[in-house]
Design a protein around this motif. Sequence first.
Motif, short mmCIF file in Angstrom:
data_model
loop_
_atom_site.label_atom_id
_atom_site.label_comp_id
_atom_site.label_asym_id
_atom_site.label_seq_id
_atom_site.Cartn_x
_atom_site.Cartn_y
_atom_site.Cartn_z
N UNK A 208 0.82 -1.22 0.00
CA UNK A 208 0.00 0.00 0.00
C UNK A 208 0.86 1.27 0.00
N UNK A 209 2.08 1.19 0.50
CA UNK A 209 2.93 2.40 0.55
C UNK A 209 3.51 2.75 -0.83
N UNK A 210 3.54 1.80 -1.74
CA UNK A 210 4.15 1.98 -3.08
C UNK A 210 5.64 2.28 -3.02
N UNK A 211 6.29 1.98 -1.88
CA UNK A 211 7.71 2.35 -1.79
C UNK A 211 8.56 1.58 -2.80
N UNK A 212 8.08 0.41 -3.20
CA UNK A 212 8.82 -0.39 -4.19
C UNK A 212 8.83 0.28 -5.58
N UNK A 213 7.99 1.31 -5.76
CA UNK A 213 7.91 2.00 -7.05
C UNK A 213 8.47 3.42 -7.01
#
Length: 336
Positions: A208-213
């Motif tokens: 949900x944080x989208x930190x991987x993107x």
Amino acid sequence: MQRVAQTAIEAGKAYARLAGGDAAAGGDGAIGLLRRALLYLPAHDHRKVVKASTLDVDLICLDCEDAVAEARKPDARQAIPDILSSTNFGRSEVAVRINPVDTPHAWHDLEAVLGASTRPHTIVVPKVDTPEQMEWLYDAVQTLSPDSNTKPLHLITQVESAVGLHFLHDICQVGKDRGSAEDRRIIHDGLILGGDDFAASIRARRTPSNRELLLARQQTIVAAARFGLTAIDIVNIHYKQGLDLLEQEASEGAEMGFDGKQVIHPVQVPIVQAAYHPTPQQIDYARRLVDAFNAHSDAGTGAFEFEGTMVDMPTVRQHQQVLWMDNHLQAAAAQK
Ligand SMILES: CC(=O)SCCNC(=O)CCNC(=O)[C@H](O)C(C)(C)COP(=O)(O)OP(=O)(O)OC[C@H]1O[C@@H](n2cnc3c(N)ncnc32)[C@H](O)[C@@H]1OP(=O)(O)O
Ligand SMILES: CC(=O)C(=O)O
Ligand SMILES: [Mg+2]
């Protein structure tokens, strides 16, 4: 003395020049480059086509790619000309997402789009990984659309893999080089980050944080800014719950520098478009700040105090973008 635009229209032109894009000339007039929400729907799904035509959405994308099962690809492609000629999509920019250029479908999809009696405003091309694929695309359009005086087709490419991100600037450079003043059959004016395919490409798990993107999101924005293109953020597939998270994600995208976001369900459209819409307070603040800058500039001052903060040119440029967006929103509202 350095003065900056006081009206939203002037600000829009100034911003477009800063961005290096062609919005100063009005693009193709009606649609400009307002792309807050891009709504996908499978092109062969008639009910969704009808539904989309009733929505107040900046960009409608008739998908022939991942929303369509392999066995239905011909149905989606064959539906395109009829949809384009018989559906009134109101003020929306209309795009067709073809299949990736390294699949056997791409050529036939392009044939259907370019041969249609009513063409879409825009094509979206997914999974553009290399500059050579971009060259292939331009060559294909030239072959299938020999008349270089046709109305320009806008082109949005998707970055969806580690390779595509690595070559992103080279890909954009092909668009810039091939889209000359003499041949404006296609105008490359947008980038989409296909976050879900990109995550798969780098073996990331979606969170949900989208930190991987984060890196890919920022690199997409930077490439878009360098080449004067609109930048369109990742899709959020959780359309049945977590709409507060969608709002947060859309606002974050706007703060990061995206111009809009991909959506997959009508319920997401107003949330995303509102998140990209400056509030009346932000617009009022931007106007007052620009006026104050011009007054100080007339008096020979560059940096000055404005309502408790230091303001100089970079802050002014940020607020001109608010006025530019407001200008485009007013133009869009006038077309409804
Ligand atoms: C990672 C990617 O590549 S994303 C891009 C590719 N994916 C897509 O394009 C998928 C787009 N979205 C969809 O196909 C659908 O929203 C689904 C399959 C997820 C859900 O569809 P449904 O079960 O029909 O949703 P739901 O029942 O909530 O729909 C409510 C209404 O909205 C319509 N609707 C739903 N999604 C869309 C859409 N994307 N565009 C237009 N209308 C839509 C439905 O047709 C229905 O209207 P109707 O009753 O008049 O027919
Ligand atoms: C939207 C899209 O194509 C993706 O996320 O892969
Ligand atoms: Mg994708």
